[in-house]
Design an enzyme around this catalytic site. Structure first.
Site, PDB file in Angstrom:
ATOM      1  N   ASP A   1      93.984  46.829 184.414  1.00  0.00           N
ATOM      2  CA  ASP A   1      94.703  47.379 183.395  1.00  0.00           C
ATOM      3  C   ASP A   1      95.474  48.548 184.060  1.00  0.00           C
ATOM      4  OD1 ASP A   1      95.457  47.700 180.412  1.00  0.00           O
ATOM      5  OD2 ASP A   1      94.519  49.674 180.816  1.00  0.00           O
TER       6      ASP A   1
ATOM      7  N   GLU B   1      98.229  44.549 185.906  1.00  0.00           N
ATOM      8  CA  GLU B   1      99.259  44.680 185.209  1.00  0.00           C
ATOM      9  C   GLU B   1     100.012  45.935 185.964  1.00  0.00           C
ATOM     10  OE1 GLU B   1      99.448  46.099 180.476  1.00  0.00           O
ATOM     11  OE2 GLU B   1      98.084  47.228 181.731  1.00  0.00           O
TER      12      GLU B   1
END
Length: 666
Positions: free
Chosen positions: A323, A359
């Protein structure tokens, strides 16, 4: 460095924790219920910031927490307060979930001891490491992103006591669904222990996604009441079914939030080292959550590596999705694709062959880094998401961008001369609108989040066929179904790795909420009873076709030349009349149709017929002697002599006439 955490060995437990600036570090020992502190012992400094102590007679199962004493000066990044019980950053099990309470954020000497509010870490003997197996997932496969709780909470075939847990993913009904979809790997949204943001409890809300971690190795007891064994067993069952497991992990921030946030672990141990700070002493906030982990610090880097190795060795996972991954590559606040942590993960003997997905953006300076990670990192491709949505929304001049995305996004991932794409193509993900909502809501509807609809993205590149939201109008319902089919078909027709978010294959809706992180309720729980079975069957058919024609999942960039062993070009771009797309066609803002013909090394061809126009159209395909075009999906009754419907994607496969006849009769 001494092994950190609590290690149960013969005749006792060895405790170790790191802090470069605490004057004293202590371990609190609790009774078997975790409610009464029965001892508090000071750890001994052992050099290089490590404080450790062997406590004889303690056994596995002992509940504990750390305390740190030193200067209290938050403006200088010092938060030492011995009244704050601190979670062990290396804890592998906690005895209950984290719950926010205002006293966890109280200043020193302004709040009571927090031991009663904190979960206790549980010292334990880890099982013998697994024999490390080659990951099942390979680039080009289908990733299925899911939230463990919302995916299984309403599943009618799963025993009620098991719903919402990791063990539910091993249920035969779930396995059958994943296999039917042809899932290569499930990507589990965070399952490690997290805490609600402080503004949620007063609103009666809770964090449903888990992107607010406290401890990185300990699983959330609500999702994994069976602890590490539950994860290990579930991963093994999925693997037996041919499905890999990817963990979505958050190493960019923690639930300790900004200067007003709770002191739970790293802040109380050594905030100066564990978190990045601005020159004026304020916490850096490259994440939008109040703090940013200092992943360029050697101790943080080691903690991340130890966490990843833990989940490979003791749970057998295939890989990880990171993330806000630019945080992992920031050195003194600046992203570097060759940052030590990124290199260490990719080069580690235990981790080197794992699936690694970035990401590639955060909100810090120069935080958008799509295409800038090094192999082997795959990257979430938001250019794909946005360009596909623009095309099907009907934006002018979108045909060229669509072709680029179908072909693997060489403009993004081919810039450094790499021959293969690292794209992860997706149209919808956990954040943002669902696939069904993209075609039903032009604007977000986030009032339920308690922020007066201010949260979430405003530009969703979505549209509505008629009145926003639900409707009983048959024509509108048909139009929305068709648009969902077109979006799904585009995804499965795209080269490279693809990702589907759980429930999008059967029309899940969040009623237009594009930031449903705080909705642990029917807004996010998948409604299995009311799923669109026709859409689900179509998704399964698309996946079967993709698996049957490997050129769709190939990650190599297309050249327009025949691959080795074939006389058929790997791609041809045609108009609906069968003529090559020329410069004028590519630059025509009114063009919404194209044909992509992919060739494979065996000389076969697959035609992807895209009609983004609302009008029907007759498509013409080039014919070779001895071959004929047939529908690639049997459910599609395609007759190339008749007009194909508007806003649709159709597939034709070219087969030798004799082969086709033999197959028809067999």
């Amino acid at each position: 460095m001494t092994s950190l955490g609590a290690t149960a060995i013969e005749n006792g437990i060895h405790f170790a924790v790191w802090s470069s600036s605490a004057r004293r570090l202590l371990v609190s020992i609790f009774d078997d219920t975790g409610t009464r502190e029965i001892d508090r012992l000071e750890l001994n400094p052992e050099g290089e910031g490590v404080h450790a102590l062997f406590v004889p007679s303690l056994v596995a199962g002992t509940r504990y927490g750390f305390r740190a004493d030193g200067d209290y000066a938050p403006e200088r990044g010092l938060w030492f307060d011995p009244d704050k019980l601190l979670a062990d950053p290396y804890a592998v099990k906690i005895d209950r979930p984290y719950q926010y309470h205002w006293r966890l954020a109280a200043k020193r000497n302004e709040g009571a001891d927090t031991a009663s509010l904190m979960p206790k870490a549980v010292a334990r003997n880890l099982p013998q490491p697994l024999s490390i197996q080659t990951p099942l997932f390979r680039p080009g496969g289908l990733i299925y992103e899911l939230n463990v709780r919302s995916f299984t909470k309403l599943h009618p075939d799963i025993p009620e006591a098991q719903r919402g847990t990791l063990a539910a993913l091993a249920h035969p009904a779930v396995i059958e669904h994943l296999q039917r979809l042809g899932v290569s790997a499930v990507e589990l949204m965070p399952i490690t222990a997290s805490i609600d943001e402080r503004h949620l409890p007063p609103l009666g809300l809770s964090n449903a996604w888990g992107y607010n971690p406290v401890t990185f190795m300990a699983l959330d007891p609500r999702l994994a009441p069976g602890g590490l064994k539950e994860l290990r067993d579930t991963v093994a069952t999925l693997r037996e079914a041919g499905i890999g497991t990817i963990l979505d992990l958050v190493f960019n921030h923690t639930g300790e939030s900004d200067r007003l946030g709770p002191t739970l672990s790293l802040r109380g141990l050594d905030a100066q080292a564990y978190y990045r700070h601005m020159p004026d002493g304020r916490l850096a906030n490259d994440t939008g959550t109040g703090n940013t982990l200092a992943c360029d610090h050697p101790v943080v880097r080691q903690m991340v590596l130890d966490t990843l190795r833990h989940f490979v060795r003791h749970a057998g996972v295939d890989g990880f999705r990171f993330d806000l991954a630019p945080v992992l590559g920031r050195i003194d606040g600046t992203f570097d694709p060759d940052a030590p942590l990124l290199q260490a993960i990719a080069g580690d003997p235990v981790l080197a062959d794992r699936v690694l997905i970035a990401e590639p953006w955060d909100i810090g300076p120069n935080g958008y880094q799509l295409g800038n990670f090094r192999p082997p990192y795959l990257e979430w491709n938001d250019c794909y998401r946005d360009d596909v949505r623009r095309f099907w929304r009907g934006d002018a001049g979108a045909i060229g961008a669509l072709a680029t995305r179908l072909a693997g996004s060489s403009d993004v991932f081919g810039r450094t001369g790499q021959p293969v794409s690292r794209t992860v193509n997706f149209i919808a993900a956990h954040d943002g609108m669902t696939l069904a909502d993209i075609v039903a809501y032009e604007k977000k509807h986030n009032a339920a989040n308690g922020e007066q609809n201010r949260d979430g993205h405003n530009d969703n590149l979505s549209w509505n066929n008629g009145v926003e939201g639900e409707t009983d109008d048959l024509e509108i319902a048909r139009a929305r179904f068709g648009d969902q089919c077109a979006l799904l078909a585009t995804l499965f027709a795209s080269r490279g790795t693809i990702m589907l978010t759980a429930g999008d294959e059967f029309g899940r809706t969040q009623k237009g909420n594009n930031n449903a992180y705080a909705q642990d309720n029917a807004i996010t729980w998948l409604d299995w009873a009311r799923r669109d079975e026709a859409l689900e069957q179509y998704a399964a058919s698309l996946s079967a076709m993709r698996r049957a024609f490997p050129a769709l999942s190939d990650t190599h960039f297309l050249t327009g030349e025949p691959p080795d062993g074939s006389d058929v070009p790997d791609v041809a771009w045609l108009t609906e009349t069968g003529a090559p797309l020329g410069e004028a066609d590519w630059n025509d803002p009114a063009r919404h149709r194209l044909v992509m013909i992919l060739g494979d090394s065996g000389g076969g061809r697959l035609a992807v017929l895209v009609n983004g126009d609302r009008r029907q159209c007759v498509f013409t395909l080039p014919v070779r002697d001895g071959y004929e075009w047939r529908p690639a999906i049997e459910a599609q009754a395609i007759d190339l002599a008749r007009p194909l419907p508007g806003r649709s994607v159709n597939f034709m496969i070219e087969r030798g006439i004799e082969t086709a006849r033999a197959g028809k009769g067999s």
